[in-house]
Design a protein around this motif. Structure first.
Motif, PDB file in Angstrom:
ATOM      1  N   ASP A  43       0.859  -1.181   0.000  1.00  0.00           N
ATOM      2  CA  ASP A  43       0.000   0.000   0.000  1.00  0.00           C
ATOM      3  C   ASP A  43       0.903   1.241   0.000  1.00  0.00           C
ATOM      4  OD1 ASP A  43      -1.406   2.309   1.179  1.00  0.00           O
ATOM      5  OD2 ASP A  43      -3.061   0.910   1.491  1.00  0.00           O
ATOM      6  N   SER A  81      -2.598  -9.933  -3.432  1.00  0.00           N
ATOM      7  CA  SER A  81      -2.610  -9.092  -4.625  1.00  0.00           C
ATOM      8  C   SER A  81      -2.072  -9.893  -5.807  1.00  0.00           C
ATOM      9  CB  SER A  81      -1.776  -7.826  -4.397  1.00  0.00           C
ATOM     10  OG  SER A  81      -0.498  -8.156  -3.881  1.00  0.00           O
ATOM     11  N   LEU A 119       0.253  -6.158   0.711  1.00  0.00           N
ATOM     12  CA  LEU A 119      -1.091  -6.461   0.234  1.00  0.00           C
ATOM     13  C   LEU A 119      -1.200  -7.971  -0.020  1.00  0.00           C
ATOM     14  CD1 LEU A 119      -1.699  -3.423  -2.140  1.00  0.00           C
ATOM     15  CD2 LEU A 119      -2.378  -3.715   0.252  1.00  0.00           C
ATOM     16  N   SER A 172      -4.795   3.359  -3.044  1.00  0.00           N
ATOM     17  CA  SER A 172      -6.197   3.095  -2.753  1.00  0.00           C
ATOM     18  C   SER A 172      -7.072   3.837  -3.749  1.00  0.00           C
ATOM     19  CB  SER A 172      -6.530   3.528  -1.329  1.00  0.00           C
ATOM     20  OG  SER A 172      -7.892   3.306  -1.045  1.00  0.00           O
ATOM     21  N   ASP A 173      -8.194   3.233  -4.157  1.00  0.00           N
ATOM     22  CA  ASP A 173      -8.998   3.817  -5.226  1.00  0.00           C
ATOM     23  C   ASP A 173      -9.741   5.083  -4.819  1.00  0.00           C
ATOM     24  OD1 ASP A 173     -10.961   2.807  -3.606  1.00  0.00           O
ATOM     25  OD2 ASP A 173     -11.671   1.291  -5.011  1.00  0.00           O
ATOM     26  N   ASP A 174      -9.649   5.489  -3.546  1.00  0.00           N
ATOM     27  CA  ASP A 174     -10.256   6.758  -3.175  1.00  0.00           C
ATOM     28  C   ASP A 174      -9.282   7.922  -3.335  1.00  0.00           C
ATOM     29  OD1 ASP A 174      -8.546   6.210  -1.147  1.00  0.00           O
ATOM     30  OD2 ASP A 174     -10.007   6.400   0.480  1.00  0.00           O
ATOM     31  N   GLY A 184     -10.032  -2.851  -4.405  1.00  0.00           N
ATOM     32  CA  GLY A 184     -10.093  -1.583  -3.686  1.00  0.00           C
ATOM     33  C   GLY A 184      -8.928  -0.663  -3.980  1.00  0.00           C
ATOM     34  N   TYR A 185      -8.049  -1.083  -4.916  1.00  0.00           N
ATOM     35  CA  TYR A 185      -6.881  -0.267  -5.256  1.00  0.00           C
ATOM     36  C   TYR A 185      -6.841  -0.025  -6.765  1.00  0.00           C
ATOM     37  CZ  TYR A 185      -4.907  -0.753  -0.580  1.00  0.00           C
ATOM     38  OH  TYR A 185      -4.692  -0.685   0.774  1.00  0.00           O
ATOM     39  N   ASP A 201     -12.233  -8.159   4.216  1.00  0.00           N
ATOM     40  CA  ASP A 201     -11.304  -7.088   4.530  1.00  0.00           C
ATOM     41  C   ASP A 201     -11.919  -6.194   5.596  1.00  0.00           C
ATOM     42  OD1 ASP A 201     -12.585  -4.570   3.128  1.00  0.00           O
ATOM     43  OD2 ASP A 201     -12.732  -6.211   1.685  1.00  0.00           O
ATOM     44  N   TYR A 257      -5.196  -5.191  -6.963  1.00  0.00           N
ATOM     45  CA  TYR A 257      -5.700  -5.566  -5.643  1.00  0.00           C
ATOM     46  C   TYR A 257      -7.062  -4.920  -5.467  1.00  0.00           C
ATOM     47  CZ  TYR A 257      -5.606  -6.804  -0.689  1.00  0.00           C
ATOM     48  OH  TYR A 257      -5.880  -7.356   0.538  1.00  0.00           O
ATOM     49  N   LYS A 305     -12.374  -3.051   5.732  1.00  0.00           N
ATOM     50  CA  LYS A 305     -13.318  -2.052   5.231  1.00  0.00           C
ATOM     51  C   LYS A 305     -14.734  -2.608   5.207  1.00  0.00           C
ATOM     52  CE  LYS A 305     -10.093   0.565   2.295  1.00  0.00           C
ATOM     53  NZ  LYS A 305      -9.773   0.996   0.898  1.00  0.00           N
TER      54      LYS A 305
END
Length: 802
Positions: free
Chosen positions: A40, A50, A47, A108-110, A86-87, A138, A84, A140
């Protein structure tokens, strides 16, 4: 001798196969390796699981539990995709002409970055992976699920998956595919946790702020795992943020928690320290005198982990856990229990294709019970099980189609079933039981093979041995009447480290995946598992005072053979929905059962009250999950049946186990209204569990005595269980009024547990009225249903990170 010949033949066949893969004929062209770690970018966390995908070959590999990957390819130009869930997917173009080290950090995808591309299609691991009968959650996702008193809980979360259940609220542990609580191996950074519950089952011992990965194996268990016959729950702790100092935590209705993590040793390592403590007793103390004179009602736990990277080839990890529950009525009376673990691991790379991990751990579970107001009249009892282990494990990345794992396991057990003394009028009576010892060893080898783009398999062997060793008394028993207490035949004494009983088991494992397209696959698996230590419990639910015992000359190891078949299907252009249905069948041998009226507490002759029988469990598991959009969640349903056959019990006919549940339905959903508000709910419906009721009664001197005339066991079921929980999460603002992003993050969780106030039954017992019976009138009796939670419970918690 036949068994030994078979083992040698299988091992020779495996060696021949691997030798062929490594031979020059199998590798006519020159190959090179690209290897490294996938992390990460924000925290430096490895990860787990992944993937690295090679576009030109439509092939790839998966990072192991330490984030390490290795690909062996012919020389040439390639485009690699690092993925991975969410990424953001990262694309890397390479010209491979020599062995190359490449560490990759994913975002991270955010977080929006222009130089990376977001993968349009989510991962389809459920279809493409060789694994089946596994579940991975996970943190989250776990944090979105409504929880008791608003507190995130790992064990409660996995109970929402197909094939996983519990016998009721307030029950410790969990049940998997009809197995008992003691048939699950729970690992925290590879160290076993013998009691995974706080507060008699309402919370787990795992602090969510310190947990990175949760994986449950219900079947298709790899050869590297052993020791239990129902499931393996492998929980991996965070390594700690290696980029910056982070502090996160929460203040809740019943307890608070905090976690601190950050880099160490000039960015060559990191650490995390997390702690929790409940404060019911602290809040209540000013309002009552019940909690005076040393009384306590609380639990706490501390979790620590650190690591140091010497170089690209050597990293050392140290992790530890300490937790305890206290139910003290005063300074002299009450009971408590707790776990302690410590794990040291060394990762070493022998070149770019051979990854090794050496693990040693210490685990200690103990509990104590005391009552009596003075030193002249009291009783004190404590018990514990200690475990020490050394486990070397190697992974050889042969090529992009073959990954070989092999290693060994040495576990030493020390059982102290009872260190107990009683004092009456100053006279001391020592009723302690002698300590017991066991040594378990195992060797394992497994291979993951890709035969083509659509067909792949995992297979392996585990050879395990258990030695029940002295010193101690050795008893021999004789069964006079099936289902009744055995009679003592002889009693001898064994010397220190003398082998009293020895058991060896071969445990084959295999799984096969046949993919019929990009969104559909069929999977089969088989595994044999052996269990050499046993949780002795004849109550409705497991509790902290249950006793662990080793296999002996009288208690045989439990073994189980499980077969499973599944269909896995994704729907939608972006894999919007995933669906699976699995059928399983498991046969078990030497399962522990008890005579009527068995005495399992501080009983030197416990083995005389234990029975052994065969078990069978079968079922269908359905799972439908929505992955995309603002509304997400899943529905799981299990149709199951679990039975035992024990000579002398239930007229020597099959009968349901006390954790048998015919129907198990879970519905989980969470809706993201906007970036600040998320709403979630979960509904649970479980069939009632079996219990034994008397079939007749007789009267003696105005007292009713219940009697089971039919000699039946688990002949009725308590009413069905169902409950609805809801919660709402309010995220703090991400930006200040001037448009700058806030450095800290926070959110509130509002929850309602048991929304419609269902009084779910936990057990039922019978009693006689207190009034004096009237001549000629029937004696008044009552059936009382016990509910652990019988009302709606609101909760609120505040969580922060900075």
């Amino acid at each position: 001798m036949k068994n030994h010949s078979f083992i040698r033949a299988i091992l020779l066949l495996h060696v021949f196969f691997i030798s062929f893969l490594l031979s020059p004929h199998a590798h006519a062209e020159e190959n090179f390796s690209i290897s490294g770690y996938i992390k990460d970018k924000a925290t430096g966390e490895m990860l787990i699981g992944s993937t690295v995908y090679v576009q030109e070959l439509s092939a790839g590999t998966q990072a192991n539990v330490y984030g390490f990957y290795s690909l062996t390819l012919p020389a040439g130009n390639y485009t690699l995709e690092y993925r991975y869930v969410g990424y953001v997917t990262q694309f890397v173009e390479i010209n491979l002409g020599q062995n190359e080290d490449r560490n990759v950090e994913l975002v991270s995808d955010d977080v929006k970055l222009e130089e990376v591309v977001v993968l349009a299609t989510p991962e389809d691991k459920n279809v493409t992976s060789d694994e089946m009968s596994t579940a991975e959650l996970d943190i989250k996702t776990i944090k979105k699920i409504p929880a008791f008193l608003g507190e995130v809980d790992v064990i409660k979360s996995i109970q929402l998956l197909p094939g996983v259940s519990t016998v009721g609220e307030g029950a410790s542990g969990f049940n998997v595919r009809g197995g008992s609580v003691g048939q699950n191996l729970v690992l925290l950074d590879e160290a076993p946790i013998y009691n995974s519950s706080h507060l008699l089952g309402f919370f787990s011992v795992f602090n969510p702020d310190a947990v990175k990965d949760v994986k449950l194996y219900k079947g298709g268990v790899p050869a590297r795992y052993g020791g239990r016959i129902a499931s393996i729950l492998d929980i991996r702790m965070k390594d700690g943020n290696s980029k910056k100092l982070d502090v996160q935590g929460g203040i809740g209705t019943i307890f608070s928690r905090i976690a601190i993590e950050g880099p160490t040793f000039k960015d060559k390592g990191s650490f995390i320290l997390a702690g929790r403590r409940s404060y019911i007793d602290v809040l209540a103390k000013p309002f009552t005198d019940v909690l005076s004179d040393g009384a306590a009602l609380n639990f706490y736990d501390l979790t620590f982990k650190t690591n140091y990277k010497f170089n690209q080839k050597n990293t050392v990890f140290l992790s530890a856990y300490l937790g305890r529950d206290k139910f003290l009525f005063d300074k002299n009376q009450g009971f408590s229990w707790g776990n302690k673990t410590a794990t040291i691991r060394w990762n070493h790379l022998f070149g770019s294709r051979l990854f090794s991990n050496f693990t040693t751990f210490f685990s200690d579970y103990d509990y104590s019970l005391a009552f009596g107001e003075t030193d002249l009249d009291k009783f004190e009892w404590n018990s514990r099980i200690r475990t020490m282990n050394f486990k070397p494990e190697f992974t050889y990345f042969i090529n992009s189609a073959n990954e070989l794992t092999f290693g060994g396991d040495v576990i030493y057990y020390k059982f102290n079933p009872a260190n107990a003394t009683g004092v009456s009028n100053g006279d001391i009576a020592d009723v302690s039981l002698e300590k017991r010892h066991g040594l378990e060893t195992a060797f394992f080898v497994g291979n993951s093979t890709k035969f083509s783009d659509l067909i792949s398999a995992q297979y392996g062997l585990r050879l395990s041995n258990f030695q029940y060793i002295g010193p101690g008394n050795v008893y021999e028993w004789e069964t006079i009447e099936p289902g009744k207490r055995k009679e003592l035949v002889s009693e001898t004494t064994s010397g220190k480290n003398e082998s009293i009983a020895s058991y060896t088991n071969l445990e084959p494992r295999a799984s096969l995946k046949i993919q019929t397209g990009t969104q559909t696959s069929f999977k089969l698996s088989y595994n044999r598992m052996s269990q050499y230590i046993h949780l002795i419990s004849n109550t409705t639910a497991s509790n902290p005072l249950d006793v662990w015992r080793p296999s002996t000359n009288n208690i045989m190891p439990q073994t189980g053979d499980q077969y499973a078949f599944g269909v896995f299907k994704n729907f939608g252009a972006a894999n919007d929905y995933e669906f699976s249905v699995e059928a399983y069948y498991r046969e078990t041998q030497n399962q522990i059962e008890y005579i009527d009226g068995a005495d399992i507490l501080i009983n030197e002759y416990l083995e005389a009250d234990l029975l052994s029988g065969d078990g069978r469990a079968m079922g269908l598991e359905f799972y439908l999950k929505k992955n995309t959009g603002k509304l997400n969640g899943w529905i799981s349903y299990t149709l199951g049946k679990t039975e035992l056959l024990v000579d002398g019990i239930n007229n020597s006919e099959w009968y349901p186990t006390r954790f048998d549940q015919r129907h198990n339905l879970k519905v989980i959903g969470y809706y993201e209204l906007n970036p600040r508000w998320t709403f979630s709910a979960n509904f649970t419906y479980l069939s009632g569990t079996p219990t034994t009721f008397p079939t007749d009664r007789f009267t003696q001197q105005d007292y009713l005595i219940p009697y089971n005339y039919l000699n039946s066991r688990n002949n009725v079921r308590i009413p069905n269980f169902h409950r609805l929980d809801i919660s709402a999460t309010l995220n703090g603002k991400k930006y200040k009024k001037n448009g700058d992003r806030r450095k800290n993050e926070d959110y509130w969780v509002f929850g309602l547990y048991n929304v419609y106030g269902r009084k779910n039954p936990f057990s039922t017992y019978f009693s006689q009225g207190t009034d004096r019976p009237v001549m000629g009138q029937p004696i008044e009796t009552f059936a009382t249903q016990v509910s652990i939670v019988g009302t709606i419970i609101p909760a609120i918690s505040y969580n922060f990170k900075f």
